[in-house]
Design an enzyme around this catalytic site. Sequence first.
Site, mmCIF file in Angstrom:
data_model
loop_
_atom_site.group_PDB
_atom_site.id
_atom_site.type_symbol
_atom_site.label_atom_id
_atom_site.label_comp_id
_atom_site.label_asym_id
_atom_site.label_seq_id
_atom_site.Cartn_x
_atom_site.Cartn_y
_atom_site.Cartn_z
ATOM 1 N N ARG A 111 63.320 67.340 47.961
ATOM 2 C CA ARG A 111 62.267 66.525 48.658
ATOM 3 C C ARG A 111 62.569 66.064 50.013
ATOM 4 N NH1 ARG A 111 57.019 65.646 47.699
ATOM 5 N NH2 ARG A 111 56.342 63.165 47.750
ATOM 6 N N THR A 381 50.229 72.555 47.041
ATOM 7 C CA THR A 381 51.433 72.504 46.790
ATOM 8 C C THR A 381 51.614 73.912 45.939
ATOM 9 O OG1 THR A 381 51.593 70.172 46.543
ATOM 10 C CG2 THR A 381 53.022 71.309 44.855
ATOM 11 N N THR A 399 56.269 71.917 48.226
ATOM 12 C CA THR A 399 54.866 71.645 48.832
ATOM 13 C C THR A 399 54.972 71.371 50.315
ATOM 14 O OG1 THR A 399 52.961 70.240 48.575
ATOM 15 C CG2 THR A 399 55.274 69.010 48.098
ATOM 16 N N GLU A 420 54.173 64.998 54.217
ATOM 17 C CA GLU A 420 54.564 64.436 53.019
ATOM 18 C C GLU A 420 54.871 62.911 53.418
ATOM 19 O OE1 GLU A 420 54.610 66.073 49.686
ATOM 20 O OE2 GLU A 420 55.628 67.572 51.015
ATOM 21 N N SER A 452 56.820 61.167 44.293
ATOM 22 C CA SER A 452 56.368 62.813 44.031
ATOM 23 C C SER A 452 55.593 62.701 42.758
ATOM 24 C CB SER A 452 57.449 63.783 44.338
ATOM 25 O OG SER A 452 56.620 64.989 43.821
ATOM 26 N N SER A 453 54.890 63.591 42.601
ATOM 27 C CA SER A 453 54.356 63.843 41.138
ATOM 28 C C SER A 453 54.438 65.273 40.530
ATOM 29 C CB SER A 453 52.688 63.504 41.089
ATOM 30 O OG SER A 453 52.321 62.113 41.627
ATOM 31 N N GLY A 473 48.706 69.834 42.557
ATOM 32 C CA GLY A 473 47.708 68.935 42.161
ATOM 33 C C GLY A 473 47.725 67.413 42.244
ATOM 34 N N GLY A 474 49.037 67.209 43.242
ATOM 35 C CA GLY A 474 49.205 65.777 43.506
ATOM 36 C C GLY A 474 49.129 64.959 42.317
HETATM 37 O O1 DON Z 1 54.937 65.335 45.845
HETATM 38 C C1 DON Z 1 53.552 65.282 45.220
HETATM 39 O O2 DON Z 1 53.132 64.685 44.508
HETATM 40 C C2 DON Z 1 52.429 65.751 46.178
HETATM 41 N N1 DON Z 1 52.890 65.836 47.829
HETATM 42 C C3 DON Z 1 52.014 66.960 45.958
HETATM 43 C C4 DON Z 1 51.019 67.425 46.603
HETATM 44 C C5 DON Z 1 50.218 68.260 45.782
HETATM 45 O O3 DON Z 1 50.050 68.695 44.917
HETATM 46 C C6 DON Z 1 48.896 68.882 46.645
HETATM 47 N N2 DON Z 1 48.027 69.511 45.605
HETATM 48 N N3 DON Z 1 46.822 69.486 45.350
#
Ligand code: DON
Length: 584
Positions: A111, A381, A399, A420, A452-453, A473-474
């Site tokens: 990360r 991502t 990502t 990020e 993060s997710s 998908g965040g």
């Molecule tokens: O680390 C995370 O949770 C986010 N930065 C991920 C970003 C992401 O999945 C974007 N997609 N829709």
Amino acid sequence: SRGLGDVYKRQALALLTLTVVQGCGNESSYPESMSREKNSPTAIITAAIAVSDTYGAEASHNILNAGGNAVDAAVAAGFTLAVTFIDAGNIGGGGFMTIKMGNEIAFLDYRETAPLTAHKDMYLNEQGDVIDNITLIGGQAAGVPGTVAGFWKAHKRYGKLPWKDVMQPAIDLAANGFIPAPILVNSIHNMKNRFDGKTNFNEYFNHIASGEVFKQPELAKTLGRIAEFGADDFYRGKTAALIVEEMKRSNGLISAEDLDQYSAVWREPVRANWRDYEIISAPPPSSGGFAIVQLLKMKDYLAEHFANIDHNSAQYIHLIAEMEKRVFADRAEYLGDPDFFDIDINALINDNYVSQRAAEVNPKTISSLKSINPGLESPNTTHYSIVDQWGNAVSNTYTINWDYGSGVVVGGAGFLLNNEMDDFSAKPGVPNIFGVVGNVANEIQPGKRMLSSMSPTIVLKDGEVEMVVGTPGGSTIFTTVFQVIINILDFNMTPLEAIGATRFHHQLVPADLITYSGFSIDRPLSDRVINDLAKKGYRTQPHSFEYGDVQIIVKDGTSWIAASDPRDRGQSRVFEPTSKTRDQ
Ligand code: DON
């Protein structure tokens, strides 16, 4: 609970019609008649990949054919996607890799970190409000990238083929060019205004055109240097110098010292027994593993309420939204970088705690926001899943955060830097781009990793790989992985059905909002379900982006079924590698 074997009887029938040895496309499996060791339940001779684009699939396929293992193939896919999946593939971002290699389980955290000059209130104006877009566009949005350190470290520990060989497919595609997928071309052109006049994004990418070869000569040179000098080039060599120069032009914070000090970290993954399986997923600084385990366990504690309820019915969605509220409350309070904030993951996933949380779920109406306290507590991502012919597995999600990250391309080096920093809580209670809030656990501190997710997950049964799964998908990542596992195990769906089905999402705030993903693939929630949800007091709307791009591999007897989300450009293949090497 039951094994996955039965679930695939239907698919086995479909396979009889297959005549090719190699399956390929959105879903793929290996013809049963081709399996040489049918009678031995554990002997697997096929490999499987589910990768987010064709080029990444091809690179990892070739590496497995050349005798590489799952980690070699994962590193090759990762570098290739940095060239061809420009929206999210990267060397300027970071991620997580969950690995099963022989009997070893490992988790690599690569990360991004906050630069050393970052501080808690760095994004606030004089009134104490978060400055618009500062965490998202331009140099200040970028954290110190971890991808190259991560791939280097993973390959050093587990790789079998030479480093240069696994990087070669990416170097070739950057130097000689590739034909971009239409979905990529459109999305780049849609970004024009977002970055115009603010970053150098358009200079590098706006000329991309459908059907035309797209070359990235600077990136080819950067990758060539990394192939030759390893991660040192990126963190201490020529590429490091180019990053620092770019920071001066783009007003960013990443310094030579930041790069020099960066390191990827081996961590203990979240591991939990659930039904007949063991779930292995991302620990902090991701909230993904804890969340998936809480959701799976909570659902089973609520089994009597779930009995005989239809998939994606209003009551099903309500019960899961109630579970999700509790997960998101804990996430906001307790999760952050474990090197900066004490997190008792076992306390958060232990059976007693989760059963108490389940008991708080209100099966009839929406719990009021106030009643939910922490209990103790196209955007992009990209994810890919790989298993080799020895049964080793890699689940990798990485990502640059939002599509095309900060929009800042490192001049002379040709790659995008992440945004990020937006994953930190810039101010307590102020939602980030994914609408999630945080507190002290996730405040900005120098050198700290943002929460993060991402949830690269491996599911084991009797110690062997049963599923490899993950998605972008965040904040919808772990609710998606949870729904996919349940779609397969409780609703008898094939992997492709399970990942293609409409999914829904709720994240505590706003308390009454359910969003869903499925509108562009003709599988919306029915009007009846939406009306029933309204009667329960919910607002229902399409998610602001078509979320998720799940890449999944599921055990199928002595082989695998691999499937790529119909929402995007992924490709999955099951095949018998041509290499005659039998040892891992
Ligand atoms: O680390 C995370 O949770 C986010 N930065 C991920 C970003 C992401 O999945 C974007 N997609 N829709």
